[in-house]
Design a protein around this motif. Structure first.
Motif, PDB file in Angstrom:
ATOM      1  N   ARG A   6       0.794  -1.230   0.000  1.00 34.70           N
ATOM      2  CA  ARG A   6       0.000   0.000   0.000  1.00 34.70           C
ATOM      3  C   ARG A   6       0.828   1.282   0.000  1.00 34.70           C
ATOM      4  NH1 ARG A   6      -5.178  -0.397   0.676  1.00 34.70           N
ATOM      5  NH2 ARG A   6      -5.341   1.703   1.542  1.00 34.70           N
ATOM      6  N   THR A   7       2.138   1.163   0.124  1.00 36.29           N
ATOM      7  CA  THR A   7       2.984   2.342   0.277  1.00 36.29           C
ATOM      8  C   THR A   7       4.000   2.414  -0.859  1.00 36.29           C
ATOM      9  OG1 THR A   7       2.818   1.998   2.674  1.00 36.29           O
ATOM     10  CG2 THR A   7       4.434   3.606   1.914  1.00 36.29           C
ATOM     11  N   PRO A   8       4.204   3.580  -1.454  1.00 29.11           N
ATOM     12  CA  PRO A   8       5.240   3.702  -2.490  1.00 29.11           C
ATOM     13  C   PRO A   8       6.598   3.227  -1.979  1.00 29.11           C
ATOM     14  CG  PRO A   8       3.869   5.659  -2.462  1.00 29.11           C
ATOM     15  CD  PRO A   8       3.461   4.835  -1.269  1.00 29.11           C
ATOM     16  N   LYS A   9       7.387   2.704  -2.889  1.00 27.66           N
ATOM     17  CA  LYS A   9       8.656   2.071  -2.527  1.00 27.66           C
ATOM     18  C   LYS A   9       9.575   3.002  -1.741  1.00 27.66           C
ATOM     19  CE  LYS A   9      12.740  -0.081  -4.676  1.00 27.66           C
ATOM     20  NZ  LYS A   9      12.837  -1.173  -3.687  1.00 27.66           N
ATOM     21  N   ALA A  10       9.682   4.261  -2.146  1.00 27.24           N
ATOM     22  CA  ALA A  10      10.603   5.174  -1.470  1.00 27.24           C
ATOM     23  C   ALA A  10      10.213   5.355  -0.008  1.00 27.24           C
ATOM     24  CB  ALA A  10      10.634   6.524  -2.183  1.00 27.24           C
ATOM     25  N   ALA A  11       8.923   5.531   0.254  1.00 23.17           N
ATOM     26  CA  ALA A  11       8.466   5.717   1.630  1.00 23.17           C
ATOM     27  C   ALA A  11       8.589   4.423   2.429  1.00 23.17           C
ATOM     28  CB  ALA A  11       7.021   6.205   1.638  1.00 23.17           C
ATOM     29  N   PHE A  12       8.235   3.286   1.796  1.00 23.21           N
ATOM     30  CA  PHE A  12       8.334   2.009   2.503  1.00 23.21           C
ATOM     31  C   PHE A  12       9.789   1.695   2.837  1.00 23.21           C
ATOM     32  CE2 PHE A  12       9.036  -2.553   2.606  1.00 23.21           C
ATOM     33  CZ  PHE A  12       8.140  -2.933   3.602  1.00 23.21           C
ATOM     34  N   ASP A  13      10.678   1.874   1.872  1.00 21.17           N
ATOM     35  CA  ASP A  13      12.085   1.556   2.106  1.00 21.17           C
ATOM     36  C   ASP A  13      12.714   2.472   3.143  1.00 21.17           C
ATOM     37  OD1 ASP A  13      12.086  -0.573   0.417  1.00 21.17           O
ATOM     38  OD2 ASP A  13      13.265   0.369  -1.185  1.00 21.17           O
ATOM     39  N   TYR A  14      12.247   3.719   3.229  1.00 20.11           N
ATOM     40  CA  TYR A  14      12.753   4.613   4.269  1.00 20.11           C
ATOM     41  C   TYR A  14      12.498   4.010   5.646  1.00 20.11           C
ATOM     42  CZ  TYR A  14      13.241   8.634   7.344  1.00 20.11           C
ATOM     43  OH  TYR A  14      13.619   9.470   8.365  1.00 20.11           O
ATOM     44  N   THR A  15      11.353   3.375   5.821  1.00 20.38           N
ATOM     45  CA  THR A  15      11.009   2.725   7.088  1.00 20.38           C
ATOM     46  C   THR A  15      11.707   1.382   7.232  1.00 20.38           C
ATOM     47  OG1 THR A  15       8.818   3.742   7.045  1.00 20.38           O
ATOM     48  CG2 THR A  15       9.090   1.816   8.456  1.00 20.38           C
ATOM     49  N   ASP A  16      11.637   0.583   6.200  1.00 18.07           N
ATOM     50  CA  ASP A  16      12.061  -0.815   6.271  1.00 18.07           C
ATOM     51  C   ASP A  16      13.571  -0.981   6.227  1.00 18.07           C
ATOM     52  OD1 ASP A  16      10.988  -3.605   6.225  1.00 18.07           O
ATOM     53  OD2 ASP A  16      12.071  -3.720   4.325  1.00 18.07           O
ATOM     54  N   GLY A  17      14.253  -0.026   5.645  1.00 20.62           N
ATOM     55  CA  GLY A  17      15.681  -0.177   5.403  1.00 20.62           C
ATOM     56  C   GLY A  17      16.550   0.179   6.595  1.00 20.62           C
ATOM     57  N   ALA A  18      17.831  -0.085   6.416  1.00 20.90           N
ATOM     58  CA  ALA A  18      18.828   0.221   7.446  1.00 20.90           C
ATOM     59  C   ALA A  18      20.096   0.694   6.745  1.00 20.90           C
ATOM     60  CB  ALA A  18      19.085  -1.010   8.311  1.00 20.90           C
ATOM     61  N   ALA A  19      21.189   0.772   7.478  1.00 16.79           N
ATOM     62  CA  ALA A  19      22.416   1.339   6.922  1.00 16.79           C
ATOM     63  C   ALA A  19      23.221   0.302   6.144  1.00 16.79           C
ATOM     64  CB  ALA A  19      23.284   1.907   8.042  1.00 16.79           C
ATOM     65  N   GLU A  20      23.844   0.763   5.085  1.00 19.99           N
ATOM     66  CA  GLU A  20      24.809   0.017   4.288  1.00 19.99           C
ATOM     67  C   GLU A  20      24.313  -1.387   3.929  1.00 19.99           C
ATOM     68  OE1 GLU A  20      28.919   0.816   5.138  1.00 19.99           O
ATOM     69  OE2 GLU A  20      28.388   2.480   6.459  1.00 19.99           O
ATOM     70  N   GLY A  21      24.965  -2.456   4.409  1.00 25.30           N
ATOM     71  CA  GLY A  21      24.548  -3.811   4.082  1.00 25.30           C
ATOM     72  C   GLY A  21      23.405  -4.323   4.935  1.00 25.30           C
ATOM     73  N   GLU A  22      22.920  -3.497   5.851  1.00 23.33           N
ATOM     74  CA  GLU A  22      21.789  -3.811   6.738  1.00 23.33           C
ATOM     75  C   GLU A  22      22.089  -5.027   7.620  1.00 23.33           C
ATOM     76  OE1 GLU A  22      18.028  -3.779   4.659  1.00 23.33           O
ATOM     77  OE2 GLU A  22      18.412  -1.768   3.849  1.00 23.33           O
ATOM     78  N   LEU A  23      23.369  -5.226   7.945  1.00 23.32           N
ATOM     79  CA  LEU A  23      23.756  -6.347   8.802  1.00 23.32           C
ATOM     80  C   LEU A  23      23.306  -6.139  10.235  1.00 23.32           C
ATOM     81  CD1 LEU A  23      27.372  -6.994   7.436  1.00 23.32           C
ATOM     82  CD2 LEU A  23      25.328  -8.364   7.037  1.00 23.32           C
ATOM     83  N   SER A  24      23.387  -4.905  10.733  1.00 20.72           N
ATOM     84  CA  SER A  24      22.988  -4.651  12.121  1.00 20.72           C
ATOM     85  C   SER A  24      21.535  -5.025  12.348  1.00 20.72           C
ATOM     86  CB  SER A  24      23.208  -3.175  12.485  1.00 20.72           C
ATOM     87  OG  SER A  24      24.578  -2.878  12.567  1.00 20.72           O
ATOM     88  N   LEU A  25      20.672  -4.652  11.399  1.00 18.09           N
ATOM     89  CA  LEU A  25      19.256  -4.965  11.550  1.00 18.09           C
ATOM     90  C   LEU A  25      19.000  -6.464  11.428  1.00 18.09           C
ATOM     91  CD1 LEU A  25      16.292  -4.211  11.834  1.00 18.09           C
ATOM     92  CD2 LEU A  25      16.232  -3.762   9.372  1.00 18.09           C
ATOM     93  N   SER A  26      19.595  -7.108  10.420  1.00 20.98           N
ATOM     94  CA  SER A  26      19.334  -8.537  10.235  1.00 20.98           C
ATOM     95  C   SER A  26      19.876  -9.350  11.405  1.00 20.98           C
ATOM     96  CB  SER A  26      19.941  -9.026   8.913  1.00 20.98           C
ATOM     97  OG  SER A  26      21.342  -8.879   8.910  1.00 20.98           O
ATOM     98  N   ARG A  27      21.019  -8.939  11.954  1.00 19.76           N
ATOM     99  CA  ARG A  27      21.573  -9.657  13.105  1.00 19.76           C
ATOM    100  C   ARG A  27      20.710  -9.455  14.344  1.00 19.76           C
ATOM    101  NH1 ARG A  27      28.071  -8.213  12.494  1.00 19.76           N
ATOM    102  NH2 ARG A  27      28.455  -9.571  10.685  1.00 19.76           N
ATOM    103  N   ALA A  28      20.160  -8.256  14.499  1.00 19.69           N
ATOM    104  CA  ALA A  28      19.293  -8.002  15.651  1.00 19.69           C
ATOM    105  C   ALA A  28      18.049  -8.875  15.601  1.00 19.69           C
ATOM    106  CB  ALA A  28      18.911  -6.516  15.706  1.00 19.69           C
TER     107      ALA A  28
END
Length: 410
Positions: free
Chosen positions: A46-68
């Motif tokens: 329901r949300t445009p990709k740019a807005a969704f990714d701003y919420t869903d994403g993390a920094a660089e390779g997103e390892l910190s988020l996936s490890r958490a």
């Protein structure tokens, strides 16, 4: 021989109860979501990709988020047996007040970008649920408007110490004047993390949209209608300070922030002072010695330093070291009530949800946030009953084993 007979209508009737159709499409969609991940999938549609990714994403390779998130999945529970759990109390005391659940809404910036009701939806839902709501310095609803939306609930304020210190001091004074009882002094943002999804989507200040981003947004007319027919996005508590959104973002993060700034804020705010972004036992001990009221173990949802410490891994050591001196809380990676229960068992006094709340917001505005809170609350109660504990205080480290996946090399 099995005796057979024709079924009688009166015997079939109890087995043929059809679910009543709900003509409210939003409610029907949200009630079908049984997990936070379900809400995430709805939000993504329901949300445009740019807005969704701003919420869903993390920094660089997103390892910190996936490890958490992986750390919470690498948990084994040890239940007790033969205990009366017909009644379970999920309420708790935190930072001088009560909360009906052991979690609150974390501060999030640019919230009206995800869904136009923004922080107002979060504050209303939090107030109705009896849990705290935290407003970000970079929120898109003002301190005063959050107070108006949630006049009787617990409102907290997250503070960035800005390059122009007077801006931060005035925000602190406004939060105190509005009755916000807790201030979160954030210490993990000397500069902005490299959020590559945003760069690839052209999500910058000012925007630099790509053709694919525009094409992705076209099939979501409801989002555009809300976005274009409501007041423009702005950092609502900062409008009086002057400057564009981009200029205010540049002011918000200051690599010169230090312990003297913490001392000044302590003098300005007479409520509870909590330091957010603690990532080591050593720093937690120093803050306890300085007399702060609490810490939030957090790597900013993985949005700052990639490969940062996993807060859930850090939690037991910090709780043992300073748990008697201040209140230890945690965020980053929480996607279920079981994650919250595991955190409480290992020493956290409280937890915070950021993305989990925003997925609900994007999925359905205020009622989506209420659904997220409802899902987590049900999961907490069910997990506690299956562990056979009847209150938050009964949760202990013996109930949780952290399974080992990443082991430091000696």
């Amino acid at each position: 021989m099995i005796q057979r007979q024709l079924p009688k209508p009166r015997d079939l009737a109890p087995l043929m109860q059809f679910k009543k159709f709900d003509f409210n499409a939003s409610r029907r969609r949200l009630n079908a979501a049984l997990t936070i991940e379900d809400l995430r999938k709805i939000a993504k549609r329901r949300t445009p990709k740019a807005a969704f990714d701003y919420t869903d994403g993390a920094a660089e390779g997103e390892l910190s988020l996936s490890r958490a998130r992986q750390a919470f999945q690498d948990v084994e529970f040890t239940p007790s047996i033969l205990r009366d759990v017909s009644e379970v109390d999920t309420s708790t005391q935190i930072f001088g007040g009560s909360s009906a659940q052991p979690f609150g809404i974390a501060p999030t910036g640019f919230t009206r970008l995800m869904q136009t009701q923004g922080e107002t939806a979060g504050a209303l839902a939090a107030g109705a649920a009896g849990i705290p709501f935290t407003l970000s310095t970079l929120g898109t609803t003002s301190i005063e408007d959050v107070k108006a939306a949630n006049p009787d609930g617990r409102n907290w304020f997250q503070l960035y110490v800005m390059k122009d210190r007077e801006i931060s001091y005035k925000l602190t004074e406004r939060a105190a004047a509005a009755g916000f009882d807790t201030l979160m002094f954030t210490v993990d943002t000397p500069v902005a993390g490299a959020r590559l999804r945003d760069t690839r989507n052209g999500f910058s200040i000012p925007p630099a949209l790509t053709p694919s981003t525009v094409i992705n947004a076209i099939p979501r007319p409801w989002w555009w209608y809300d976005f274009l027919t409501t007041p423009p996005l702005e950092f609502a508590s900062l409008t009086s300070t002057g400057g564009t959104v981009g200029e205010l973002l540049d002011k918000a993060m200051d690599p010169s922030i230090n312990f003297e700034d913490l001392k000044v804020i302590r003098e300005l705010f007479n409520g509870k002072l909590v330091v957010k972004g603690v990532q080591s036992v050593e720093d937690a001990r120093k803050l306890a010695d300085l007399g702060v009221d609490g810490v939030v173990l957090s790597n900013h949802g993985g949005r700052q330093l990639d490969r940062a410490p996993v807060p859930f891994h850090l939690l037991p050591d910090v709780a043992r070291e300073v748990g008697n001196d201040l209140e230890v809380t945690i965020d980053t990676g929480i996607m279920s009530g079981a994650d919250i229960v595991a955190s409480l068992a290992l020493g956290a006094k409280f937890t915070f949800i950021g993305r989990a709340y925003l997925y609900g917001l994007m999925a359905g505005g205020r009622i989506g946030v209420e659904r997220a809170i409802e899902i987590l609350s049900q999961q907490i109660e069910r997990t506690m009953k299956l562990l056979e504990v009847s209150s938050i205080e009964e949760l202990e480290p013996k109930h949780v084993m952290q399974l080992t996946r990443l082991v430091p090399r000696v």
